[in-house]
Design a protein around this motif. Structure first.
Motif, mmCIF file in Angstrom:
data_model
loop_
_atom_site.group_PDB
_atom_site.id
_atom_site.type_symbol
_atom_site.label_atom_id
_atom_site.label_comp_id
_atom_site.label_asym_id
_atom_site.label_seq_id
_atom_site.Cartn_x
_atom_site.Cartn_y
_atom_site.Cartn_z
ATOM 1 N N ASN A 100 48.811 40.676 87.060
ATOM 2 C CA ASN A 100 49.037 40.614 85.610
ATOM 3 C C ASN A 100 49.365 39.186 85.173
ATOM 4 N N SER A 101 48.505 38.271 85.574
ATOM 5 C CA SER A 101 48.755 36.839 85.390
ATOM 6 C C SER A 101 47.915 36.213 84.281
ATOM 7 N N GLN A 102 47.374 37.018 83.387
ATOM 8 C CA GLN A 102 46.413 36.510 82.422
ATOM 9 C C GLN A 102 46.971 35.405 81.518
ATOM 10 N N ASP A 103 48.279 35.393 81.322
ATOM 11 C CA ASP A 103 48.856 34.453 80.362
ATOM 12 C C ASP A 103 49.048 33.048 80.917
ATOM 13 N N TYR A 104 48.990 32.887 82.248
ATOM 14 C CA TYR A 104 49.302 31.567 82.803
ATOM 15 C C TYR A 104 48.432 31.149 83.984
ATOM 16 N N MET A 105 47.622 32.018 84.533
ATOM 17 C CA MET A 105 46.894 31.697 85.757
ATOM 18 C C MET A 105 45.881 30.573 85.578
ATOM 19 N N GLU A 106 45.280 30.449 84.391
ATOM 20 C CA GLU A 106 44.287 29.391 84.196
ATOM 21 C C GLU A 106 44.913 28.013 84.309
ATOM 22 N N HIS A 107 46.125 27.876 83.787
ATOM 23 C CA HIS A 107 46.822 26.588 83.913
ATOM 24 C C HIS A 107 47.026 26.231 85.382
ATOM 25 N N CYS A 108 47.412 27.228 86.175
ATOM 26 C CA CYS A 108 47.597 27.015 87.610
ATOM 27 C C CYS A 108 46.295 26.572 88.262
ATOM 28 N N VAL A 109 45.229 27.331 88.047
ATOM 29 C CA VAL A 109 43.949 27.042 88.700
ATOM 30 C C VAL A 109 43.395 25.696 88.242
ATOM 31 N N GLU A 110 43.534 25.388 86.963
ATOM 32 C CA GLU A 110 43.034 24.113 86.457
ATOM 33 C C GLU A 110 43.724 22.927 87.125
ATOM 34 N N SER A 111 44.982 23.095 87.480
ATOM 35 C CA SER A 111 45.688 22.004 88.161
ATOM 36 C C SER A 111 45.189 21.806 89.591
ATOM 37 N N LEU A 112 44.516 22.830 90.140
ATOM 38 C CA LEU A 112 44.023 22.767 91.524
ATOM 39 C C LEU A 112 42.571 22.310 91.609
ATOM 40 N N LEU A 113 41.823 22.425 90.528
ATOM 41 C CA LEU A 113 40.392 22.106 90.542
ATOM 42 C C LEU A 113 40.071 20.659 90.917
ATOM 43 N N PRO A 114 40.916 19.667 90.591
ATOM 44 C CA PRO A 114 40.578 18.292 90.974
ATOM 45 C C PRO A 114 40.418 18.074 92.483
ATOM 46 N N GLY A 115 40.813 19.055 93.293
ATOM 47 C CA GLY A 115 40.573 18.945 94.737
ATOM 48 C C GLY A 115 39.100 18.984 95.087
ATOM 49 N N GLY A 116 38.283 19.450 94.147
ATOM 50 C CA GLY A 116 36.834 19.453 94.353
ATOM 51 C C GLY A 116 36.420 20.264 95.563
ATOM 52 N N ASN A 117 35.354 19.807 96.213
ATOM 53 C CA ASN A 117 34.777 20.564 97.333
ATOM 54 C C ASN A 117 35.584 20.471 98.621
ATOM 55 N N ASP A 118 36.647 19.657 98.618
ATOM 56 C CA ASP A 118 37.522 19.616 99.787
ATOM 57 C C ASP A 118 38.401 20.853 99.877
ATOM 58 N N VAL A 119 38.525 21.580 98.767
ATOM 59 C CA VAL A 119 39.427 22.726 98.750
ATOM 60 C C VAL A 119 38.660 23.997 98.404
ATOM 61 N N GLU A 120 39.226 25.118 98.820
ATOM 62 C CA GLU A 120 38.797 26.414 98.307
ATOM 63 C C GLU A 120 40.009 27.046 97.651
ATOM 64 N N ILE A 121 39.809 27.502 96.444
ATOM 65 C CA ILE A 121 40.859 28.193 95.712
ATOM 66 C C ILE A 121 40.579 29.680 95.820
ATOM 67 N N LEU A 122 41.446 30.374 96.519
ATOM 68 C CA LEU A 122 41.291 31.811 96.754
ATOM 69 C C LEU A 122 42.183 32.562 95.772
ATOM 70 N N ILE A 123 41.586 33.077 94.714
ATOM 71 C CA ILE A 123 42.338 33.885 93.760
ATOM 72 C C ILE A 123 42.339 35.326 94.266
ATOM 73 N N VAL A 124 43.527 35.825 94.544
ATOM 74 C CA VAL A 124 43.648 37.208 95.009
ATOM 75 C C VAL A 124 44.206 38.035 93.855
ATOM 76 N N ASN A 125 43.347 38.824 93.244
ATOM 77 C CA ASN A 125 43.764 39.720 92.157
ATOM 78 C C ASN A 125 44.360 40.976 92.780
ATOM 79 N N ASP A 126 45.667 41.078 92.697
ATOM 80 C CA ASP A 126 46.401 42.117 93.411
ATOM 81 C C ASP A 126 46.587 43.365 92.537
ATOM 82 N N GLY A 127 45.455 43.982 92.154
ATOM 83 C CA GLY A 127 45.523 45.221 91.394
ATOM 84 C C GLY A 127 46.057 45.056 89.984
ATOM 85 N N SER A 128 45.745 43.931 89.347
ATOM 86 C CA SER A 128 46.240 43.680 87.986
ATOM 87 C C SER A 128 45.698 44.705 87.001
ATOM 88 N N LYS A 129 46.506 44.943 85.964
ATOM 89 C CA LYS A 129 46.129 45.917 84.937
ATOM 90 C C LYS A 129 45.830 45.248 83.597
#
Length: 341
Positions: free
Chosen positions: A12-41
């Motif tokens: 249930n992270s819809q209100d803030y998860m994009e800010h988190c992921v956007e801060s991680l994107l500058p890692g580019g192809n050196d990183v993999e961002i694994l978003i685990v949606n844990d049964g959100s409603k």
């Protein structure tokens, strides 16, 4: 193979998860961002899928039935392909300049074929409404920008300990430790740090304020009233930490490594104890007594050390109503100084 796997557990992270992921994107192809949606409603699943479609080379998404924070981290570890592994909670974020420095080091470590078991950096308490942001760093205790072992450093003081926010583990170390966090249980971040620690031999510390740890939301797991409502889960984690420590003795390569883990356990036991004292509920106070008794029966010498030779243990076990009041005062003073919760 990716350099760094970053797991973002989402519920249930819809209100803030994009800010988190956007801060991680500058890692580019050196990183993999694994978003685990844990049964959100809520809209978490749709946001995760949209981000994956936009950044298919960086973001992977796993949808699962709800298994709690620990279950989401377990899933992330199962799917991780990176040499190193980091957990970033969906309401937190990372600092860009610090992120770049960390990735530059990891690239150099791989190029030089010298991979640390554990990479440490600082974290910042981003407390809502607070003008001063408390930075938790290790510069007074660990050498920076160099490889070291436990034999090269002194034990950390009780006011400083290693949290999930501080650590980037070599992925193989996590798997070697057999890490599998309990599902549907809060506060398993302590186990994430604790269980692999006996397998850590080489360490590297970068003195940058990397992880931004948001605190102050009313529904957050570290909110005091929430902690008290979930006290049974805190105690469940405490018992597991005791068992891990006692089973890991033969693996310790240095006295400092053992002392740091003992100090960490003492802190977590003290936090659980003060929450029981603050609640004043008879069942909670009984849980507290049973926990300390469990340690006493499992390892009497460690119990004596915690109970009678550390300020934390002494203050958390003062007898009677007056003793409990003193315990709360001592905790509140410490809380004010260090800005946690």
């Amino acid at each position: 193979m990716k350099l760094l796997s970053i797991v973002v557990p989402c519920y249930n992270s819809q209100d803030y998860m994009e800010h988190c992921v956007e801060s991680l994107l500058p890692g580019g192809n050196d990183v993999e961002i694994l978003i685990v949606n844990d049964g959100s409603k809520d809209g978490t699943a749709a946001i995760a899928d949209r981000l994956r479609e936009t950044y298919p080379d960086i973001i992977r998404v796993v949808h699962q039935e709800n298994a709690g924070h620990g279950g989401a981290v377990n899933t992330g570890l199962q799917h991780a392909s990176g040499l190193f592994f980091k957990v970033v909670d969906s309401d937190d974020w990372v600092d860009l300049d610090a992120y770049r420095k960390i990735l530059n080091f990891l690239r150099e470590a791989v190029a030089g074929r010298r991979l640390p078991d554990l990479l440490l950096s600082n974290y910042v308490y981003e407390k809502q409404g607070a003008s001063h942001k408390k930075i938790m760093h290790y510069r007074n205790y660990f050498p920076s920008d160099t490889y070291f072992t436990w034999d090269d450093v002194k034990p950390l003081p009780p006011t400083t300990y290693i949290l999930m926010h501080s650590v980037i583990y070599r992925t193989e170390v996590l798997r070697l430790s057999g890490l599998k966090l309990p599902e549907h249980t809060f506060y398993v971040d302590n186990l994430f740090v604790f269980q692999p620690m006996p397998h850590v031999h080489t360490i590297y510390y970068i003195d940058v304020d990397f992880y931004r740890y948001l605190i102050g939301r009313e529904d957050q797991s570290v909110n005091e009233s929430v902690m008290i409502s979930r006290l049974d889960q805190q105690y469940r984690v405490n018992y597991q930490m005791i068992d891990i420590l006692l089973k890991s003795g033969v693996r310790f390569k240095s006295d400092t490594q053992c002392k740091n883990m003992c100090s960490y356990l003492n802190i977590i036991m003290s936090v659980s104890s003060i929450m029981a004292i603050k609640s004043g509920i008879a069942q909670h106070l009984r849980w507290k007594k049973e926990l300390w008794q469990y340690l006493k029966e499992a390892n009497p010498s460690l119990h004596r050390k915690f109970r009678y030779r550390t300020l934390l243990g002494i203050f958390m076990n003062l007898p009677g109503v007056l003793g409990r009041k003193i315990s709360v005062i001592a905790y509140n003073i410490t809380q004010k100084i260090y800005g946690f919760n």
